[in-house]
Structure formats: C-alpha cells, structure tokens
Design a protein around this motif. Structure first.
Motif, PDB file in Angstrom:
ATOM      1  N   ILE A 125      66.102 -16.543  11.845  1.00 39.01           N
ATOM      2  CA  ILE A 125      66.933 -17.496  12.594  1.00 39.01           C
ATOM      3  C   ILE A 125      66.400 -17.718  14.012  1.00 39.01           C
ATOM      4  O   ILE A 125      67.040 -18.384  14.816  1.00 39.01           O
ATOM      5  CB  ILE A 125      68.411 -17.055  12.630  1.00 39.01           C
ATOM      6  CG1 ILE A 125      68.595 -15.745  13.401  1.00 39.01           C
ATOM      7  CG2 ILE A 125      68.988 -16.971  11.232  1.00 39.01           C
ATOM      8  CD1 ILE A 125      70.039 -15.424  13.737  1.00 39.01           C
ATOM      9  N   GLY A 126      65.229 -17.150  14.321  1.00 38.65           N
ATOM     10  CA  GLY A 126      64.610 -17.350  15.627  1.00 38.65           C
ATOM     11  C   GLY A 126      65.250 -16.562  16.749  1.00 38.65           C
ATOM     12  O   GLY A 126      65.055 -16.871  17.921  1.00 38.65           O
ATOM     13  N   GLN A 127      65.988 -15.521  16.421  1.00 35.49           N
ATOM     14  CA  GLN A 127      66.670 -14.731  17.433  1.00 35.49           C
ATOM     15  C   GLN A 127      65.750 -13.693  18.066  1.00 35.49           C
ATOM     16  O   GLN A 127      66.005 -13.236  19.168  1.00 35.49           O
ATOM     17  CB  GLN A 127      67.895 -14.050  16.812  1.00 35.49           C
ATOM     18  CG  GLN A 127      68.847 -13.486  17.826  1.00 35.49           C
ATOM     19  CD  GLN A 127      70.066 -12.883  17.169  1.00 35.49           C
ATOM     20  OE1 GLN A 127      70.051 -11.709  16.830  1.00 35.49           O
ATOM     21  NE2 GLN A 127      71.101 -13.666  16.983  1.00 35.49           N
ATOM     22  N   ASN A 128      64.699 -13.321  17.374  1.00 31.75           N
ATOM     23  CA  ASN A 128      63.779 -12.309  17.885  1.00 31.75           C
ATOM     24  C   ASN A 128      62.454 -12.483  17.153  1.00 31.75           C
ATOM     25  O   ASN A 128      62.404 -13.072  16.077  1.00 31.75           O
ATOM     26  CB  ASN A 128      64.344 -10.909  17.655  1.00 31.75           C
ATOM     27  CG  ASN A 128      63.831  -9.889  18.649  1.00 31.75           C
ATOM     28  OD1 ASN A 128      62.734 -10.024  19.173  1.00 31.75           O
ATOM     29  ND2 ASN A 128      64.619  -8.860  18.911  1.00 31.75           N
ATOM     30  N   ASP A 129      61.394 -11.946  17.750  1.00 27.73           N
ATOM     31  CA  ASP A 129      60.072 -11.996  17.128  1.00 27.73           C
ATOM     32  C   ASP A 129      59.446 -10.625  17.323  1.00 27.73           C
ATOM     33  O   ASP A 129      59.293 -10.168  18.453  1.00 27.73           O
ATOM     34  CB  ASP A 129      59.227 -13.082  17.800  1.00 27.73           C
ATOM     35  CG  ASP A 129      57.873 -13.243  17.156  1.00 27.73           C
ATOM     36  OD1 ASP A 129      57.754 -12.988  15.941  1.00 27.73           O
ATOM     37  OD2 ASP A 129      56.924 -13.629  17.856  1.00 27.73           O
TER      38      ASP A 129
ATOM     39  N   ASN B 118      67.522  -1.228  25.853  1.00 28.91           N
ATOM     40  CA  ASN B 118      66.714  -2.442  25.907  1.00 28.91           C
ATOM     41  C   ASN B 118      67.310  -3.409  24.905  1.00 28.91           C
ATOM     42  O   ASN B 118      67.722  -2.995  23.823  1.00 28.91           O
ATOM     43  CB  ASN B 118      65.266  -2.179  25.501  1.00 28.91           C
ATOM     44  CG  ASN B 118      64.491  -1.433  26.556  1.00 28.91           C
ATOM     45  OD1 ASN B 118      65.055  -0.872  27.487  1.00 28.91           O
ATOM     46  ND2 ASN B 118      63.196  -1.410  26.408  1.00 28.91           N
ATOM     47  N   THR B 119      67.337  -4.677  25.252  1.00 29.18           N
ATOM     48  CA  THR B 119      67.750  -5.686  24.280  1.00 29.18           C
ATOM     49  C   THR B 119      66.914  -6.933  24.496  1.00 29.18           C
ATOM     50  O   THR B 119      66.628  -7.303  25.638  1.00 29.18           O
ATOM     51  CB  THR B 119      69.260  -6.003  24.356  1.00 29.18           C
ATOM     52  OG1 THR B 119      69.624  -6.793  23.228  1.00 29.18           O
ATOM     53  CG2 THR B 119      69.639  -6.723  25.627  1.00 29.18           C
ATOM     54  N   ASN B 120      66.484  -7.527  23.410  1.00 30.30           N
ATOM     55  CA  ASN B 120      65.641  -8.713  23.492  1.00 30.30           C
ATOM     56  C   ASN B 120      66.421  -9.883  24.064  1.00 30.30           C
ATOM     57  O   ASN B 120      67.606 -10.051  23.779  1.00 30.30           O
ATOM     58  CB  ASN B 120      65.090  -9.049  22.104  1.00 30.30           C
ATOM     59  CG  ASN B 120      64.075 -10.152  22.169  1.00 30.30           C
ATOM     60  OD1 ASN B 120      64.425 -11.320  22.082  1.00 30.30           O
ATOM     61  ND2 ASN B 120      62.819  -9.783  22.327  1.00 30.30           N
ATOM     62  N   ARG B 121      65.732 -10.671  24.854  1.00 26.60           N
ATOM     63  CA  ARG B 121      66.355 -11.824  25.505  1.00 26.60           C
ATOM     64  C   ARG B 121      66.975 -12.792  24.492  1.00 26.60           C
ATOM     65  O   ARG B 121      68.006 -13.401  24.753  1.00 26.60           O
ATOM     66  CB  ARG B 121      65.326 -12.554  26.362  1.00 26.60           C
ATOM     67  CG  ARG B 121      65.899 -13.655  27.205  1.00 26.60           C
ATOM     68  CD  ARG B 121      64.895 -14.145  28.228  1.00 26.60           C
ATOM     69  NE  ARG B 121      63.635 -14.530  27.628  1.00 26.60           N
ATOM     70  CZ  ARG B 121      63.250 -15.794  27.410  1.00 26.60           C
ATOM     71  NH1 ARG B 121      64.035 -16.774  27.766  1.00 26.60           N
ATOM     72  NH2 ARG B 121      62.086 -16.050  26.870  1.00 26.60           N
TER      73      ARG B 121
ATOM     74  N   GLY C 261      66.143  -4.432  34.910  1.00 25.33           N
ATOM     75  CA  GLY C 261      64.742  -4.804  34.810  1.00 25.33           C
ATOM     76  C   GLY C 261      64.492  -5.699  33.618  1.00 25.33           C
ATOM     77  O   GLY C 261      65.397  -6.026  32.857  1.00 25.33           O
ATOM     78  N   TYR C 262      63.237  -6.100  33.516  1.00 23.88           N
ATOM     79  CA  TYR C 262      62.829  -6.967  32.429  1.00 23.88           C
ATOM     80  C   TYR C 262      61.427  -6.576  31.992  1.00 23.88           C
ATOM     81  O   TYR C 262      60.550  -6.362  32.821  1.00 23.88           O
ATOM     82  CB  TYR C 262      62.860  -8.432  32.885  1.00 23.88           C
ATOM     83  CG  TYR C 262      62.613  -9.382  31.759  1.00 23.88           C
ATOM     84  CD1 TYR C 262      63.617  -9.674  30.849  1.00 23.88           C
ATOM     85  CD2 TYR C 262      61.377  -9.991  31.586  1.00 23.88           C
ATOM     86  CE1 TYR C 262      63.399 -10.535  29.790  1.00 23.88           C
ATOM     87  CE2 TYR C 262      61.143 -10.855  30.538  1.00 23.88           C
ATOM     88  CZ  TYR C 262      62.160 -11.130  29.640  1.00 23.88           C
ATOM     89  OH  TYR C 262      61.942 -11.975  28.593  1.00 23.88           O
ATOM     90  N   ASP C 263      61.226  -6.452  30.701  1.00 22.44           N
ATOM     91  CA  ASP C 263      59.932  -6.100  30.119  1.00 22.44           C
ATOM     92  C   ASP C 263      59.315  -7.362  29.526  1.00 22.44           C
ATOM     93  O   ASP C 263      59.695  -7.793  28.437  1.00 22.44           O
ATOM     94  CB  ASP C 263      60.130  -5.023  29.047  1.00 22.44           C
ATOM     95  CG  ASP C 263      58.854  -4.645  28.322  1.00 22.44           C
ATOM     96  OD1 ASP C 263      57.783  -5.200  28.634  1.00 22.44           O
ATOM     97  OD2 ASP C 263      58.934  -3.790  27.422  1.00 22.44           O
TER      98      ASP C 263
ATOM     99  N   LEU D  60      66.184  -4.621  30.352  1.00 23.03           N
ATOM    100  CA  LEU D  60      66.467  -3.195  30.465  1.00 23.03           C
ATOM    101  C   LEU D  60      67.835  -3.085  31.124  1.00 23.03           C
ATOM    102  O   LEU D  60      68.059  -3.637  32.206  1.00 23.03           O
ATOM    103  CB  LEU D  60      65.407  -2.482  31.304  1.00 23.03           C
ATOM    104  CG  LEU D  60      65.643  -1.002  31.578  1.00 23.03           C
ATOM    105  CD1 LEU D  60      65.706  -0.217  30.272  1.00 23.03           C
ATOM    106  CD2 LEU D  60      64.567  -0.439  32.483  1.00 23.03           C
ATOM    107  N   LEU D  61      68.752  -2.405  30.446  1.00 20.53           N
ATOM    108  CA  LEU D  61      70.127  -2.270  30.917  1.00 20.53           C
ATOM    109  C   LEU D  61      70.448  -0.806  31.170  1.00 20.53           C
ATOM    110  O   LEU D  61      69.914   0.079  30.507  1.00 20.53           O
ATOM    111  CB  LEU D  61      71.089  -2.811  29.862  1.00 20.53           C
ATOM    112  CG  LEU D  61      70.837  -4.258  29.475  1.00 20.53           C
ATOM    113  CD1 LEU D  61      71.000  -4.444  27.996  1.00 20.53           C
ATOM    114  CD2 LEU D  61      71.756  -5.152  30.240  1.00 20.53           C
ATOM    115  N   LYS D  62      71.356  -0.578  32.112  1.00 19.32           N
ATOM    116  CA  LYS D  62      71.754   0.792  32.438  1.00 19.32           C
ATOM    117  C   LYS D  62      73.271   0.847  32.557  1.00 19.32           C
ATOM    118  O   LYS D  62      73.893  -0.065  33.088  1.00 19.32           O
ATOM    119  CB  LYS D  62      71.112   1.222  33.760  1.00 19.32           C
ATOM    120  CG  LYS D  62      71.407   2.651  34.151  1.00 19.32           C
ATOM    121  CD  LYS D  62      70.658   3.008  35.422  1.00 19.32           C
ATOM    122  CE  LYS D  62      70.884   4.420  35.835  1.00 19.32           C
ATOM    123  NZ  LYS D  62      70.196   4.716  37.108  1.00 19.32           N
ATOM    124  N   LEU D  63      73.833   1.931  32.066  1.00 16.17           N
ATOM    125  CA  LEU D  63      75.265   2.171  32.180  1.00 16.17           C
ATOM    126  C   LEU D  63      75.462   3.484  32.927  1.00 16.17           C
ATOM    127  O   LEU D  63      75.070   4.548  32.451  1.00 16.17           O
ATOM    128  CB  LEU D  63      75.918   2.263  30.796  1.00 16.17           C
ATOM    129  CG  LEU D  63      77.413   2.528  30.773  1.00 16.17           C
ATOM    130  CD1 LEU D  63      78.166   1.396  31.492  1.00 16.17           C
ATOM    131  CD2 LEU D  63      77.914   2.655  29.364  1.00 16.17           C
TER     132      LEU D  63
END
Length: 178
Positions: free
Chosen positions: A47-51, A140-143, A160-162, A169-172
């Motif tokens: 569905i083009g959500q990730n590669d 981490n979660t894909n854009r 951050g961003y990879d 990059l997310l932090k809790l």
C-alpha cells in the motif's frame, strides 16, 4: 528483580475482545509472530506505507524472542483476540541497561486496525517499564507509517530523524508524560 522473568505476569485489558499478555516462550507462537510481522511488512509495502531494503532483516529478534527480549530483562507483549485466540498484535521492549530500553516491533494485523490495540500495547509497555525501573524508552517509526500519532498521544516526542531509513526517532520520558 525484574518482573519480566515471571512468565505468568499477565495483563488483562479489554479492547474489542482483545487481551494482552506476556509472551509465553512457545516456539510455535514465536514462529507465528515472525510470520505475522513479515506479512504486515509485505502489506505495508503493497500500500506504499513503507519500503524495506531487506524485509527479512527484521525477523532475527522475532525468531528468538526469549533471548533477545525476555532473558535480557525486557518484555514482549502479545495482544490476542478472545474469540479465536488469534494474535492481533505485539510489541517488545529490549533492555539496553542502566534504565534505558528500546521499544521494538509494534505491529497490529491490518484486520485489527483502528480498534485501539496499538495504543493498548504501548500503554501496557510503558506501565511495565515504569514498574521495572526503566527511565525511558525510545522507538523508531518510519515516516510513511501511521503509528506516529499513536506514539505522540502516549507522550513520545520526536528527538531525531534517520535519513538512511526514513525513520523518526522518538523518546518517552516518564517525567515528561502522564
């Protein structure tokens, strides 16, 4: 002593006939989780959500959940449908030492989307982490994935961003979130 070592530690939270429990160490379930994750990744690509550069690369930890997550002081949670005992989703927390952890493999089967299962898994993961003296955890979660609002609603912030993986990059941190 971490509570992850107690395999009978069970969380019963209902969300559309779903309950969440700690992974029980069963090899058949581990293989099923790895296969579900691979199918979710294939669906995301379709569905083009990730590669994914190597779609099978993510299977290493899922083929050995006990040694990767549980035996190192982390946890792996599984959401199951009460009606058919089917795995609806899962998430892991890998102990990085010194109170820090990485949340990994948050996945919910497409037929169970929009039922609050990802939120349920993350809330229970956060609760367990706090009870076991972790200071925070990162994800981490894909854009292109739809999970970012779920993380943000839990209190995660983008730190951050990879570019190489197109991942946030997310932090809790506990002090920053309720």
């Amino acid at each position: 002593v971490l509570k992850a070592a107690m395999i009978n530690y069970e969380i019963i939270i209902m969300a559309s006939e779903i309950y969440v429990t700690v992974f029980d160490g069963d090899q058949k379930a581990m293989d099923e989780i790895a296969e579900i994750h691979l199918n979710i990744r294939r669906w995301q690509e379709s569905i083009g959500q990730n590669d994914f550069t190597d779609i099978n690369d993510s299977q290493k930890d899922l083929r050995n959940i006990n040694s990767y997550y549980i035996e190192t002081g982390g946890i792996f949670l599984v959401a199951r449908d009460i009606a058919n005992n089917e795995i609806a989703g899962f998430v892991g927390l890998k102990n990085e030492g010194y109170g820090y952890a990485i949340g990994k493999r948050l996945a919910v089967r497409p037929e169970y989307h929009r039922q609050g299962i990802a939120t349920l898994l993350l809330v229970e993961l956060k609760k367990w982490a706090k009870e076991n003296d972790f200071c925070n955890f990162t994800f981490n979660t894909n854009r292109g994935e739809k999970a970012l609002p779920i993380y943000e609603n839990l209190g995660c912030e983008i730190i951050g961003y990879d570019d190489s993986n197109d991942d946030y990059l997310l932090k809790l941190d506990w002090e920053e979130s309720a």
